[in-house]
Design a protein around this motif. Structure first.
Motif, mmCIF file in Angstrom:
data_model
loop_
_atom_site.group_PDB
_atom_site.id
_atom_site.type_symbol
_atom_site.label_atom_id
_atom_site.label_comp_id
_atom_site.label_asym_id
_atom_site.label_seq_id
_atom_site.Cartn_x
_atom_site.Cartn_y
_atom_site.Cartn_z
ATOM 1 N N VAL A 192 -7.284 3.904 -6.661
ATOM 2 C CA VAL A 192 -8.473 4.654 -6.246
ATOM 3 C C VAL A 192 -8.269 6.096 -6.688
ATOM 4 O O VAL A 192 -7.149 6.500 -7.015
ATOM 5 N N PRO A 193 -9.343 6.892 -6.743
ATOM 6 C CA PRO A 193 -9.181 8.289 -7.161
ATOM 7 C C PRO A 193 -8.098 8.993 -6.360
ATOM 8 O O PRO A 193 -8.103 8.993 -5.131
ATOM 9 N N GLY A 194 -7.129 9.552 -7.101
ATOM 10 C CA GLY A 194 -6.043 10.276 -6.461
ATOM 11 C C GLY A 194 -4.861 9.419 -6.063
ATOM 12 O O GLY A 194 -3.857 9.940 -5.579
ATOM 13 N N LYS A 195 -4.961 8.092 -6.263
ATOM 14 C CA LYS A 195 -3.854 7.229 -5.859
ATOM 15 C C LYS A 195 -3.814 5.999 -6.762
ATOM 16 O O LYS A 195 -4.809 5.304 -6.912
ATOM 17 N N HIS A 196 -2.658 5.747 -7.358
ATOM 18 C CA HIS A 196 -2.492 4.571 -8.208
ATOM 19 C C HIS A 196 -2.362 3.309 -7.361
ATOM 20 O O HIS A 196 -1.942 3.345 -6.199
ATOM 21 N N GLY A 197 -2.714 2.203 -7.967
ATOM 22 C CA GLY A 197 -2.546 0.918 -7.312
ATOM 23 C C GLY A 197 -1.166 0.334 -7.598
ATOM 24 O O GLY A 197 -0.325 0.963 -8.254
ATOM 25 N N GLU A 198 -0.960 -0.908 -7.130
ATOM 26 C CA GLU A 198 0.359 -1.524 -7.269
ATOM 27 C C GLU A 198 0.250 -3.033 -7.135
ATOM 28 O O GLU A 198 -0.775 -3.583 -6.706
ATOM 29 N N VAL A 199 1.318 -3.710 -7.548
ATOM 30 C CA VAL A 199 1.464 -5.150 -7.348
ATOM 31 C C VAL A 199 2.693 -5.377 -6.485
ATOM 32 O O VAL A 199 3.771 -4.847 -6.776
ATOM 33 N N LYS A 200 2.513 -6.161 -5.422
ATOM 34 C CA LYS A 200 3.621 -6.496 -4.535
ATOM 35 C C LYS A 200 3.891 -7.990 -4.571
ATOM 36 O O LYS A 200 2.987 -8.793 -4.814
ATOM 37 N N ALA A 201 5.142 -8.358 -4.327
ATOM 38 C CA ALA A 201 5.561 -9.756 -4.295
ATOM 39 C C ALA A 201 5.987 -10.132 -2.880
ATOM 40 O O ALA A 201 6.711 -9.378 -2.214
ATOM 41 N N TRP A 202 5.534 -11.321 -2.434
ATOM 42 C CA TRP A 202 5.846 -11.834 -1.104
ATOM 43 C C TRP A 202 6.374 -13.258 -1.288
ATOM 44 O O TRP A 202 5.640 -14.140 -1.730
ATOM 45 N N ARG A 203 7.643 -13.501 -0.952
ATOM 46 C CA ARG A 203 8.212 -14.840 -1.111
ATOM 47 C C ARG A 203 7.866 -15.693 0.113
ATOM 48 O O ARG A 203 8.192 -15.355 1.244
ATOM 49 N N TYR A 204 7.203 -16.828 -0.167
ATOM 50 C CA TYR A 204 6.794 -17.739 0.903
ATOM 51 C C TYR A 204 7.909 -18.737 1.193
ATOM 52 O O TYR A 204 8.607 -19.195 0.285
ATOM 53 N N SER A 205 8.039 -19.108 2.483
ATOM 54 C CA SER A 205 9.012 -20.118 2.897
ATOM 55 C C SER A 205 8.324 -21.151 3.780
ATOM 56 O O SER A 205 7.514 -20.810 4.647
ATOM 57 N N ASP A 206 8.671 -22.427 3.539
ATOM 58 C CA ASP A 206 8.104 -23.516 4.328
ATOM 59 C C ASP A 206 8.857 -23.752 5.625
ATOM 60 O O ASP A 206 8.540 -24.681 6.354
ATOM 61 N N GLY A 207 9.884 -22.953 5.907
ATOM 62 C CA GLY A 207 10.710 -23.179 7.090
ATOM 63 C C GLY A 207 9.874 -23.419 8.339
ATOM 64 O O GLY A 207 8.984 -22.635 8.662
ATOM 65 N N VAL A 208 10.177 -24.482 9.031
ATOM 66 C CA VAL A 208 9.356 -24.870 10.184
ATOM 67 C C VAL A 208 9.387 -23.804 11.269
ATOM 68 O O VAL A 208 8.359 -23.461 11.852
ATOM 69 N N TRP A 209 10.596 -23.279 11.573
ATOM 70 C CA TRP A 209 10.712 -22.318 12.667
ATOM 71 C C TRP A 209 10.749 -20.870 12.184
ATOM 72 O O TRP A 209 10.633 -19.958 12.981
ATOM 73 N N GLY A 210 10.905 -20.693 10.856
ATOM 74 C CA GLY A 210 11.026 -19.337 10.347
ATOM 75 C C GLY A 210 9.685 -18.702 10.040
ATOM 76 O O GLY A 210 8.620 -19.324 10.120
ATOM 77 N N LEU A 211 9.735 -17.459 9.675
ATOM 78 C CA LEU A 211 8.530 -16.746 9.288
ATOM 79 C C LEU A 211 8.063 -17.228 7.921
ATOM 80 O O LEU A 211 8.879 -17.570 7.061
ATOM 81 N N PRO A 212 6.746 -17.247 7.669
ATOM 82 C CA PRO A 212 6.255 -17.721 6.368
ATOM 83 C C PRO A 212 6.648 -16.789 5.222
ATOM 84 O O PRO A 212 6.832 -17.237 4.095
ATOM 85 N N PHE A 213 6.748 -15.499 5.505
ATOM 86 C CA PHE A 213 7.151 -14.535 4.490
ATOM 87 C C PHE A 213 8.302 -13.716 5.078
ATOM 88 O O PHE A 213 8.130 -12.555 5.474
ATOM 89 N N PRO A 214 9.495 -14.315 5.153
ATOM 90 C CA PRO A 214 10.579 -13.733 5.958
ATOM 91 C C PRO A 214 11.140 -12.431 5.414
ATOM 92 O O PRO A 214 11.710 -11.644 6.180
ATOM 93 N N ILE A 224 -0.862 1.172 -11.248
ATOM 94 C CA ILE A 224 -2.091 0.436 -11.538
ATOM 95 C C ILE A 224 -3.292 1.369 -11.360
ATOM 96 O O ILE A 224 -3.382 2.100 -10.376
ATOM 97 N N SER A 225 -4.223 1.333 -12.310
ATOM 98 C CA SER A 225 -5.414 2.172 -12.179
ATOM 99 C C SER A 225 -6.664 1.305 -12.135
ATOM 100 O O SER A 225 -7.154 0.966 -11.060
ATOM 101 N N ASN A 226 -7.169 0.891 -13.317
ATOM 102 C CA ASN A 226 -8.403 0.104 -13.358
ATOM 103 C C ASN A 226 -8.164 -1.402 -13.323
ATOM 104 O O ASN A 226 -9.121 -2.168 -13.358
ATOM 105 N N GLU A 227 -6.923 -1.840 -13.286
ATOM 106 C CA GLU A 227 -6.640 -3.264 -13.309
ATOM 107 C C GLU A 227 -7.136 -3.939 -12.030
ATOM 108 O O GLU A 227 -6.853 -3.489 -10.924
ATOM 109 N N THR A 228 -7.904 -5.017 -12.210
ATOM 110 C CA THR A 228 -8.472 -5.721 -11.073
ATOM 111 C C THR A 228 -8.090 -7.190 -11.042
ATOM 112 O O THR A 228 -8.358 -7.875 -10.057
ATOM 113 N N ARG A 229 -7.492 -7.713 -12.111
ATOM 114 C CA ARG A 229 -7.081 -9.108 -12.180
ATOM 115 C C ARG A 229 -5.609 -9.183 -12.555
ATOM 116 O O ARG A 229 -5.117 -8.372 -13.338
#
Length: 734
Positions: A192-214, A224-229
């Motif tokens: 957005v104006p005055g601030k660049h964008g970014e890409v973040k990674a979140w590792r998913y886990s199927d653990g039954v009792w654990g957090l989905p993104f531990p 990132i500026s104008n990138e939307t895809r």
């Protein structure tokens, strides 16, 4: 698509797939799909080939396979790996398809219709194996398991709901785009104006009792500026592309571990719409000596060429010392027995002074509508000066006037060129070549009441809304040498209709006779000037070849002239620009996988014409757009890269080319065109909101060249219009 060779096993990164997945054979040549809804059509799914995904095509490009399939513009799609494509219809049904285009089948071969109301999900995507993520309208993230994911027909079962308060789900809901590569979910946040964008990674886990993104998130791309895809062909590589206001559709690639590095800032052009790749669990680079191919390719044999009979000889070139043409009625029948006047147009002053054009000759159209006017032996001084400043070439306008039995006045004009016998050989060659470009008959059109007064000119903001202005912003040349629409508007995207109905009378088929009193000479006045970068050349270099485009020392191009009648603009011939240049432009040794046009700055004039008819009782005004000279804007570039034309290259186009047009370049050797005419680019330039075509004469200063690399496979080329040593216009590369 033929087999895509796999290379060595890639070393998993911190964000790569699981150990079991990484043990699978790594892949190169990943199919990548784009849902293109940028055109006026209902929507189309386009297939590209990510030939070297491991490096993000650091020295390559996303290759357009030419494969397409209809996909309704309001449908949504995502890939599931293994050639499976999921489509959510506007009605909410979820369907699966198999891409069978590699074996000659459909890119969207139906597999299963899951039905249901999948419209409750705002976005859906796959891990590329047996998981589908779906963001519910209520904010929660639901996870589905896919049975037998490689078939596209297995059961889809919900196994988990992640609440909307989870940090990963919050990021997913706020993201501009979301996708996965195996268990890693990526979120792209646009700048957005005055601030660049970014890409973040979140590792998913199927653990039954654990957090989905531990492990929370890792920022993998910043700035990132104008990138939307965004999308990934597999672990370790990310591509982004923007929906920017300039419609460039230029994709970037990133590789490595967090933070990722830019691998290629121009890895693909014309990428418009949602993008998903056929996700692989592990990526590889292809064998360096294998060219990319889509489908069967002609074998590399050196069989003697078969004799080719050209039934029709080349037309005799026009005598450069005369003007000639043909005028017809609106329905194409000859306009016979009408007076023709030929006037020199380059005498128009650069100032705002009104100048009366110099008459070079008059004649009457023959029964078939043709006419000829030789250049005068003694040229007026103003015409001599204009020709000297234009490389010896004289640009002129032929006009014919008349009226119908119903009293409607008609006028036809055509721009053309000639050169005295004493002009340089290059000038005479330019004139002869331009005559081939402008060989079509010129139509007579009605003189309407709008021409009886001067018109207010549209603003820049208004011309920016025209079809030509919008097309100019697209990064890929989609027009090629196809004819332009007959009538354009300088303020709206819609093409304009038939101008022949006047006061309820269709004038196109009415007989036209000489006008009582006739019409006098034309006077002109320059009302505006602007500099526009105009296509004058293009080069092609596939695989490991490199291309050079020279456009040196002097102008050697013809550019069409647009004329306005009422609200409609139409092309009426062209002018040839042969003036001296003070600089050298072009590009050298670009490649591999490079194909772009080259543009130079040319000044265009908007000119108001004025003439009177019927013994001076009727005065008329008309407007035209005409190129004049090479002119670098203050602080501007001497030349610029133009549109991407790489979709003309590659195995599919080579396989579809006429055999007699083909040739090949030995390793480390080069080939160039340095004679005859280039192709005529329909979209050479957009000036004042109107698209004009143009072409260039090849000579020692204007060349298209290719230099083959030293890899083992053969470097194939082929001419578009003819053999590469004939009149190819341009040659392509594979």
């Amino acid at each position: 698509m033929t087999a895509l060779l796999a290379g060595s096993i890639a070393v998993p990164t911190a964000l790569s797939a699981s150990t079991a997945q990484a043990a699978e054979a790594c892949r190169s040549g990943i199919p990548t799909y784009v849902h293109d809804v940028s055109s006026e059509s209902d929507g189309v799914l386009r297939k590209y080939l990510d030939w070297d995904p491991l490096t993000g095509n650091a020295t390559g490009a996303l290759l357009d396979t030419g494969e397409t399939a209809p996909l309704e513009r309001y449908s949504e799609f995502f890939t599931g790996g293994h050639g499976i494509i999921y489509v959510k219809t506007p009605e909410g049904a979820l369907k699966t398809y198999k891409d069978n285009s590699a074996t000659g089948g459909s890119m969207l071969t139906p597999v299963r219709n899951y039905g249901g109301n999948w419209n409750v999900y705002e976005r859906m995507w796959s891990t590329g194996d047996n998981r589908i993520f779906a963001l519910h309208q209520d904010g929660a993230l639901e996870v589905y398991s896919v049975a037998n994911p490689s078939s596209g027909s297995g059961a889809i079962t919900k196994i988990r709901t992640v609440p909307s308060t989870d940090p990963a789900v919050v990021a997913i809901a706020q993201a501009t785009d979301v996708w996965s590569a195996g268990p890693v979910v990526y979120t792209l946040k646009r700048g957005v104006p005055g601030k660049h964008g970014e890409v973040k990674a979140w590792r998913y886990s199927d653990g039954v009792w654990g957090l989905p993104f531990p492990n929370g998130s890792t920022t993998v791309i910043t700035g990132i500026s104008n990138e939307t895809r965004g999308w990934s062909p597999g672990p370790g590589t990310i591509y982004t592309v923007g929906d920017s206001p300039d419609y460039t559709g230029i994709a970037w690639s990133y590789t490595g571990t967090a933070p990722m590095d830019v691998a290629n800032p121009d890895v693909g052009a014309g990428i418009y719409g949602d993008v998903h790749a056929d996700i692989a669990s592990c990526l590889a680079s292809p064998s360096p000596d294998v060219k990319p191919s889509f489908g069967p390719v002609p074998p590399e044999t050196e069989t003697p060429p078969q004799a080719v009979i050209d039934w029709l000889p080349d037309p005799a070139p026009q005598d450069p010392t005369q003007f000639s043409g043909k005028f017809v009625l609106g329905d194409g029948r000859p306009a016979a027995g009408l007076p023709v006047r030929v006037e020199a147009v380059d005498v128009t002053s650069d100032s705002t002074d009104e100048v009366q054009l110099v008459t070079l000759g008059t004649t009457v159209t023959a029964p078939d509508g043709t006419w000829t006017v030789p250049l005068p032996t003694a040229l007026p001084e103003s015409v001599k000066r204009a020709a000297a400043n234009n490389g010896g070439i004289i640009n002129a306008m032929a006009s014919v006037n008349g009226e119908t039995s119903s009293g409607h006045m008609m006028r036809g004009t055509h721009m053309m060129t000639a050169a005295p016998a004493t002009a340089p050989a290059t000038a005479r060659a330019l004139v002869a070549a331009a005559a081939e470009d402008d060989s079509e008959p010129s139509k007579m059109r009605p003189i309407i009441d709008d021409l009886r007064k001067e018109q207010a000119q549209p603003t820049v903001a208004q011309t920016n809304l025209s079809w030509a202005s919008r097309d100019e912003q697209v990064s890929v040349d989609t027009l090629g040498d196809r004819p332009l629409p007959e009538y354009q508007s300088d303020t709206v995207r819609e093409f304009q209709g038939d101008p022949y109905v006047v006061d309820g009378v269709d004038t196109k088929s009415l007989v036209v006779r000489p006008m009582d009193g006739g019409c006098d000479k034309t006077s002109e006045k320059v009302i505006d000037k602007q500099i526009k970068y105009t296509t004058v050349a293009e080069g092609h270099a596939y695989w490991d070849a490199k291309t050079t485009v020279d456009y040196d020392s002097k102008l050697s191009s013809s550019v069409e002239v647009a004329v306005k009648t009422g609200t409609r603009w139409t092309i009426e011939g062209s002018v040839t620009l042969g003036s001296a240049m003070s600089v050298t432009t072009g590009y050298a040794n670009k490649g591999p996988f490079f194909a772009k046009q080259w543009r130079v700055p040319i000044e265009y004039k908007k000119i108001r014409e004025k003439w009177t008819c019927n013994y001076g009782r009727d005065t008329f005004y008309r407007y035209k757009i005409m190129g004049s000279k090479y002119k670098v804007p203050s602080g501007g570039a001497v030349g610029k890269y133009g549109k991407d034309v790489s979709n003309r290259d590659g195995s599919v186009n080579y396989g579809n080319s006429p055999k007699k047009h083909r040739a090949w370049v030995p390793q480390g050797a080069h080939f160039q065109i340095s004679k005859n005419r280039s192709i005529k680019w329909s979209g050479a330039v957009s000036a004042y909101g109107i698209k004009l075509g143009g072409s260039t004469q090849y000579d020692r200063d204007h060349r298209q060249r290719i230099t083959a690399g030293n890899k083992k496979a053969r470097h194939d080329i082929w001419g578009k219009n003819d053999k590469v040593d004939g009149k190819p216009g341009v040659f392509y590369s594979y």
